[in-house]
Design an enzyme around this catalytic site. Structure first.
Site, PDB file in Angstrom:
ATOM      1  N   LYS A  19      42.172  35.981  42.237  1.00 17.39           N
ATOM      2  CA  LYS A  19      42.804  36.737  43.308  1.00 17.39           C
ATOM      3  C   LYS A  19      44.224  37.029  42.848  1.00 17.39           C
ATOM      4  CE  LYS A  19      44.848  36.561  47.864  1.00 17.39           C
ATOM      5  NZ  LYS A  19      45.418  35.697  48.918  1.00 17.39           N
ATOM      6  N   TYR A  33      44.353  31.895  41.394  1.00 17.09           N
ATOM      7  CA  TYR A  33      45.133  32.536  42.464  1.00 17.09           C
ATOM      8  C   TYR A  33      46.567  32.706  41.986  1.00 17.09           C
ATOM      9  CZ  TYR A  33      47.134  33.164  47.198  1.00 17.09           C
ATOM     10  OH  TYR A  33      47.789  33.633  48.310  1.00 17.09           O
TER      11      TYR A  33
END
Length: 333
Positions: A202, A174
């Site tokens: 992500k 992330y």
């Protein structure tokens, strides 16, 4: 309710049928042709807002109420304890309880991604194990950033490798530089994509060139790229992203699932028209007004938003009016 919103709701049964009719292990948009990902991340994931009571305690009843409404939207799954979940403001006990609550309410065919990133590798591993025990399918691990000057490519590769080795569930990287001040280096992403337990990233930075290069450089790996915002979702799909973790999905879940569907079907003109109408509302509930704006907008669409935890402050009346006008001008209210 605007006509476009009614249309999205009327399309919901068809979208749901199309979304779930295909086997869930179909090839993601960023997975090499001819191969199948070990866990398909293709689709839309709302990063859930954590509901609080007026006394700023986690309101599990309201959380369950929101989950019941989200159950009818064809999301691929949910993200819990991301940035929009006010993750830094939750105690460790609350983090585990929230994941457990969501897991109990979530159908087994929908994925549960849970934030477990901490500043130290040891703490991240411990929380990741707790998230798995609470029912998470995937750990979403944000970059450690307090000592960002020391977070070299080598340090980050070591950190994520240790977490990937120890995690009982797959790990998604992330990168959210707006919050951490740290972009996960491309070299680190390419190296970590080769780890058998690290299955994706992500990326919330919004650099489409970077995202396209990630897809290209990891195309031989079991690794998927997820857009971290609705504002550049179509562009992300165009360069090969598999799906999106989008704050706006807390509010406009059906239209975002529709955009996902249009991109997968190659209906690019319709997708572009829809994407254009999502850009300003997305900016309003992210960069412009943040989580207080997201929670206020949720209330207009029948969800519980409620207060944020201090020190996040509620919007002023003028800000509320500006937020409402943004949704109205784009045909959502």
């Amino acid at each position: 309710m605007a006509f476009s919103t009614r249309l999205a709701f009327s399309l919901r049964p068809a979208l749901a049928a199309l979304h779930w009719a295909a086997p869930r292990h179909c090839r993601g948009l960023s997975t090499p042709q001819g191969s199948e990902p070990s866990l398909d991340l293709g689709g839309i994931f709302p990063p859930l807002a954590t509901p609080f009571s007026p006394s700023q305690e986690v309101d599990y009843a309201q959380l369950e109420g929101n989950l019941r409404r989200y159950a009818s939207i064809p999301f691929r799954g949910l993200v819990v304890l991301g940035s929009n979940g006010e993750y830094p403001y939750l105690a460790p006990r609350e983090r585990v309880e929230v994941v457990s609550c969501v897991r109990r309410a979530l159908p087994r065919d929908r994925l549960l991604l849970a934030g477990s990133g901490c500043e130290s590798t040891q703490a991240t591993i411990e929380l990741t194990v707790s998230m798995a025990e609470a029912g998470a399918d995937v750990a979403l691990v944000v970059t450690p950033c307090y000592y960002r000057g020391a977070m070299t490519t080598a340090a980050l590769v070591h950190h994520y490798t240790e977490v990937g080795d120890a995690s009982p569930i797959p790990v998604v990287l992330y990168s959210v530089p707006a919050n951490t001040g740290l972009d996960l280096p491309m070299e680190a992403v390419i190296t970590l994509a080769q780890h058998p337990n690290i299955i994706g990233i992500k990326d919330s930075g919004g650099d489409i060139t970077r995202m396209g290069l990630m897809v290209h450089k990891t195309r031989q790996e079991d690794f998927q790229v997820l857009a971290g915002s609705a504002g550049f979702l179509l562009a992300s799909y165009a360069v090969g992203a598999s799906g999106g973790v989008c704050a706006l999905a807390n509010v406009l879940g059906d239209p975002l699932c529709q955009l996902d569907y249009l991109c997968r079907k190659g209906q690019w003109q319709e997708a572009r028209d829809l994407q254009h109408r999502l850009i300003e509302p997305n900016t309003a509930v992210t960069r412009r007004f943040g989580i207080p704006g997201l929670k206020k907008a949720m209330e207009w669409f029948g969800y519980y938003g409620g207060p944020c935890r201090a020190p996040l402050a509620p919007l002023s009346p003028a800000q509320v009016e500006e937020l409402r006008s943004t949704f109205t001008a784009n045909g959502w209210l």
